[in-house]
Enzyme design. Structure first.
Site, mmCIF file in Angstrom:
data_model
loop_
_atom_site.group_PDB
_atom_site.id
_atom_site.type_symbol
_atom_site.label_atom_id
_atom_site.label_comp_id
_atom_site.label_asym_id
_atom_site.label_seq_id
_atom_site.Cartn_x
_atom_site.Cartn_y
_atom_site.Cartn_z
ATOM 1 N N ASN A 111 12.912 -45.210 -20.945
ATOM 2 C CA ASN A 111 12.601 -44.782 -19.579
ATOM 3 C C ASN A 111 13.365 -45.562 -18.504
ATOM 4 O O ASN A 111 13.360 -45.174 -17.328
ATOM 5 C CB ASN A 111 11.086 -44.859 -19.297
ATOM 6 N N ASP A 144 2.342 -37.925 -22.063
ATOM 7 C CA ASP A 144 3.533 -37.229 -21.563
ATOM 8 C C ASP A 144 3.144 -36.000 -20.734
ATOM 9 O O ASP A 144 2.076 -35.419 -20.926
ATOM 10 C CB ASP A 144 4.407 -36.815 -22.768
HETATM 11 C C1 IPE Z 1 7.748 -40.948 -23.932
HETATM 12 O O1 IPE Z 1 7.912 -39.882 -23.064
HETATM 13 C C2 IPE Z 1 7.410 -42.209 -23.179
HETATM 14 C C3 IPE Z 1 6.094 -42.251 -22.539
HETATM 15 C C4 IPE Z 1 5.206 -41.299 -22.554
HETATM 16 C C5 IPE Z 1 5.805 -43.469 -21.847
HETATM 17 P P1 IPE Z 1 9.348 -39.409 -22.568
HETATM 18 O O2 IPE Z 1 9.133 -38.230 -21.698
HETATM 19 O O3 IPE Z 1 10.083 -40.547 -21.989
HETATM 20 O O4 IPE Z 1 10.045 -39.011 -23.952
HETATM 21 P P2 IPE Z 1 11.227 -37.995 -24.233
HETATM 22 O O5 IPE Z 1 12.352 -38.350 -23.305
HETATM 23 O O6 IPE Z 1 10.699 -36.628 -23.937
HETATM 24 O O7 IPE Z 1 11.545 -38.173 -25.679
HETATM 25 C C1 IPE Z 2 5.436 -39.609 -19.322
HETATM 26 O O1 IPE Z 2 5.505 -38.533 -18.457
HETATM 27 C C2 IPE Z 2 5.208 -40.877 -18.549
HETATM 28 C C3 IPE Z 2 6.363 -41.752 -18.530
HETATM 29 C C4 IPE Z 2 7.443 -41.568 -19.216
HETATM 30 C C5 IPE Z 2 6.291 -42.885 -17.668
HETATM 31 P P1 IPE Z 2 6.905 -37.980 -18.017
HETATM 32 O O2 IPE Z 2 7.343 -38.682 -16.771
HETATM 33 O O3 IPE Z 2 7.867 -38.045 -19.148
HETATM 34 O O4 IPE Z 2 6.565 -36.489 -17.687
HETATM 35 P P2 IPE Z 2 7.459 -35.238 -18.055
HETATM 36 O O5 IPE Z 2 7.627 -35.243 -19.549
HETATM 37 O O6 IPE Z 2 8.745 -35.394 -17.326
HETATM 38 O O7 IPE Z 2 6.640 -34.077 -17.575
HETATM 39 MG MG MG Z 3 8.264 -36.792 -20.700
#
Ligand code: IPE
Ligand code: IPE
Ligand code: MG
Length: 241
Positions: free
Chosen positions: A66, A18
């Protein structure tokens, strides 16, 4: 203890990768540039893991949640996965890395699905290391799906039941789901976001503020150092000192 373990001897580390979007925004870049930069981190972590005693690595790449993101981000992410899964297998075969993708397959674009199948079959004979990518993954969905297939007749005792369930849970992958030893989340959030809920029942949790594109092999080593200091009791008493 009725836990299912992978057929490899090392640890199972699972990572919620993340913080890539924030990493990009901090630099005035599009969020997807963060996802692209995150691919290099994936390579670094795969390279570092075997020497740290890890033999199974599950990387959370795209959660079922997502799908709520803008379609353009989803499309670019899938493009990044496809390029990665098309390019890497040659390298993985040389290093004995077997790839599995976990999660739902019924909603993925055909070209990504084809590349996943190519990467899995190309590396299917590899035995040194198991790399698992979670794409369109929801632990709740996986659990409900396995529960639907659970046969009431097979539930005579709880230990056998849990073992059977672990097999059902991993059925899409063709093998029982391995217990997670260490679950790492980068990016500062301290939640599981519907990731590996069954498999992480006794996982050690490790949260780091480091944004995924900045995470290094050294950071993975730090996480494992801390893991080895933890006392895993599984509900029993601490070993006498
Ligand atoms: C979790 O991250 C999913 C992945 C890292 C693929 P998200 O950024 O989607 O999770 P939330 O929304 O903060 O819970
Ligand atoms: C996690 O990184 C990767 C995916 C969910 C694909 P994020 O895209 O959630 O990155 P932040 O949390 O917005 O920085
Ligand atoms: Mg994220």
């Amino acid at each position: 203890m009725n836990l299912s373990h992978s057929d490899l001897n090392g640890l199972h580390v699972a990572i919620i990768m993340d913080g890539s979007g924030r990493w990009a925004r901090m630099r005035g870049l599009e969020r997807t540039e963060g996802h692209r930069a995150g691919v290099e981190t994936v390579r670094r972590v795969i390279a570092a893991a075997p020497d740290l005693g890890v033999s199974t690595l599950t990387l959370h790449s795209f959660s079922s949640g997502n799908w709520q993101r803008p379609p353009q981000e989803v499309e670019r992410l899938f493009g990044i996965f496809e390029d990665f899964l098309f390019a890497e297998p040659t390298l993985w075969i040389g290093r004995g890395i077997r790839l599995s993708v976990i999660g739902r397959r019924d909603r993925l674009p055909a070209s990504l699905l084809q590349t996943i199948e190519y990467a899995e079959s190309a590396t299917g004979g590899c035995r040194n290391f198991h790399l698992r990518l979670a794409i369109d993954y929801s632990a709740r969905h996986a659990i409900l799906d396995a529960a639907r297939r659970m046969n009431a007749a097979d539930t005579a005792d709880s230990e056998a039941e849990q073992e059977l369930f672990a097999h059902l849970l991993g059925q899409a992958e063709g093998e029982a789901v391995p217990e997670v030893d260490l679950l790492i989340r980068t990016g500062g959030e301290q939640r599981l976001s519907d990731f590996m809920l069954w498999e992480s029942a006794y996982a050690e949790l490790y949260f780091t503020p480091r944004l995924w594109p900045d995470f290094t092999g050294e950071d993975l080593s730090e996480a494992l150092k801390e893991f080895h200091l933890r006392d895993r009791r599984y509900g029993a008493l601490a070993t006498a000192v």
